[in-house]
Write a protein that holds these residues in place. Sequence first.
Motif, short mmCIF file in Angstrom:
data_model
loop_
_atom_site.label_atom_id
_atom_site.label_comp_id
_atom_site.label_asym_id
_atom_site.label_seq_id
_atom_site.Cartn_x
_atom_site.Cartn_y
_atom_site.Cartn_z
N LEU A 31 39.77 38.37 44.34
CA LEU A 31 39.47 37.06 43.76
C LEU A 31 40.56 36.06 44.12
N ASP A 32 40.16 34.84 44.43
CA ASP A 32 41.12 33.76 44.63
C ASP A 32 41.59 33.26 43.27
N ALA A 33 42.75 32.63 43.24
CA ALA A 33 43.28 32.07 41.99
C ALA A 33 42.22 31.19 41.33
N GLY A 34 41.99 31.42 40.04
CA GLY A 34 41.02 30.65 39.27
C GLY A 34 39.61 31.21 39.31
N GLY A 54 48.76 40.21 43.10
CA GLY A 54 48.36 39.02 42.35
C GLY A 54 48.64 39.14 40.86
N ARG A 55 47.81 38.46 40.08
CA ARG A 55 47.91 38.48 38.62
C ARG A 55 46.49 38.29 38.11
N LEU A 56 46.04 39.23 37.28
CA LEU A 56 44.65 39.26 36.86
C LEU A 56 44.57 39.37 35.34
N ASP A 57 43.78 38.49 34.73
CA ASP A 57 43.52 38.57 33.29
C ASP A 57 42.16 39.22 33.12
N LEU A 67 47.31 41.68 33.89
CA LEU A 67 47.85 42.74 34.73
C LEU A 67 48.73 42.17 35.83
N GLU A 68 49.81 42.87 36.10
CA GLU A 68 50.73 42.58 37.20
C GLU A 68 50.56 43.70 38.22
N THR A 90 44.02 41.22 44.30
CA THR A 90 43.24 42.35 44.79
C THR A 90 43.44 43.51 43.82
N ALA A 91 42.32 44.10 43.40
CA ALA A 91 42.37 45.23 42.48
C ALA A 91 41.46 46.33 42.99
N LEU A 92 41.78 47.55 42.61
CA LEU A 92 40.93 48.69 42.90
C LEU A 92 40.33 49.14 41.58
N LEU A 93 39.01 49.23 41.53
CA LEU A 93 38.30 49.63 40.32
C LEU A 93 37.65 50.99 40.55
N VAL A 94 37.80 51.87 39.58
CA VAL A 94 37.12 53.17 39.62
C VAL A 94 36.18 53.20 38.43
#
Length: 102
Positions: A31-34, A54-57, A67-68, A90-94
Amino acid sequence: MTETVALDDLTERPREVAFPGAEPKTVRLSLDAGEEVPAHRHPGREIVVHLVSGRLDVRVDGESNVLEPGDLLRFDGKREVSPKAEADSTALLVLAPRSEDE
């Protein structure tokens, strides 16, 4: 069977399944910022989110979980989830099938 995939080779946006048709379902979320994913559920699944960069809420039932890089978040897919990028992320989801005895 053994399979290997590089996250950098997964380029579909915002998400791409790493091993199509395999369990547990493994997805790269970028995801891009925002940018955010609308609230949704994954019934019958247990979810683990690993933030790579990145940084993800990640809002779970409206509760903020920021998350950091390197952080892991685990929750029941029955709960409503909505991730929002506070920075390009960028996140990895399981998404693992829930066990029958839970």
